[in-house]
Write a protein that holds these residues in place. Structure first.
Motif, short mmCIF file in Angstrom:
data_model
loop_
_atom_site.label_atom_id
_atom_site.label_comp_id
_atom_site.label_asym_id
_atom_site.label_seq_id
_atom_site.Cartn_x
_atom_site.Cartn_y
_atom_site.Cartn_z
N TYR A 267 -16.11 -34.50 -45.82
CA TYR A 267 -16.92 -33.36 -45.34
C TYR A 267 -17.06 -32.27 -46.41
N ASN A 268 -15.95 -31.85 -47.01
CA ASN A 268 -16.00 -30.76 -47.99
C ASN A 268 -16.74 -31.14 -49.27
N SER A 269 -16.81 -32.42 -49.55
CA SER A 269 -17.58 -32.87 -50.71
C SER A 269 -19.07 -32.99 -50.37
N TYR B 12 -20.69 -31.08 -47.79
CA TYR B 12 -21.16 -29.71 -47.57
C TYR B 12 -20.37 -28.79 -48.50
N THR B 13 -20.87 -28.63 -49.70
CA THR B 13 -20.14 -27.87 -50.73
C THR B 13 -20.29 -26.37 -50.59
#
Length: 148
Positions: free
Chosen positions: A125-127, A129-130
């Motif tokens: 997810y964090n990669s 939606y940066t």
């Protein structure tokens, strides 16, 4: 009709730069390019209406024109349009690891193992939606880089 054409010509003549950054609230397209002021709801509505009337936002998204950013990864137009139209819902469902939008995206990308795809999206997810203001093209590129 004459008034509309004259107004349109005046806006085009007064617009300082056709390739400036577009408004994140109304997206890309002709309306966002020629109507730079986004300080009021009326101007935002005019931007969105202009984008819709001329039907150029969808074309811009798929072609990378009209101030729109095209994805680096070649993906079908349906997937691009789906992600562009469902950014918020898709982000929520990716965060929890399942949902109708994630399933639909898997179908559009012709992913056979939806469970693994959903788990991979959630894990990355964090990669994907940066930033809080992630663009459709970036999200799709990040999905392609982390899960496909």
């Amino acid at each position: 009709m004459k008034k509309f054409l004259i107004s349109f010509a005046a806006v085009m003549a007064l617009s300082s730069s056709v390739m400036a950054d577009v408004n994140s609230q109304t997206g890309c397209g002709l309306g966002s390019m020629i109507i730079k002021d986004n300080s009021t709801a009326v101007l935002l509505a005019l931007q969105a209406t202009t984008n819709g009337i001329f039907g150029n936002q969808t074309f811009g998204i798929t072609s990378g024109t009209s101030g729109c950013q095209k994805t680096k990864f070649v993906m079908n137009e349906q997937a691009q349009e789906f992600v562009a139209s469902n950014m918020d819902q898709l982000a929520k469902e990716i965060a929890i690891g399942h949902g109708e939008s994630v399933d639909t995206l898997a179908e559009l990308l012709k992913i056979s193992d939806k469970a693994t795809f959903s788990a991979s999206l959630q894990q990355n997810y964090n990669s994907i939606y940066t930033s809080q203001n992630a663009k459709m093209a970036d999200v799709l590129d990040n999905i392609a880089a982390t899960t496909l």
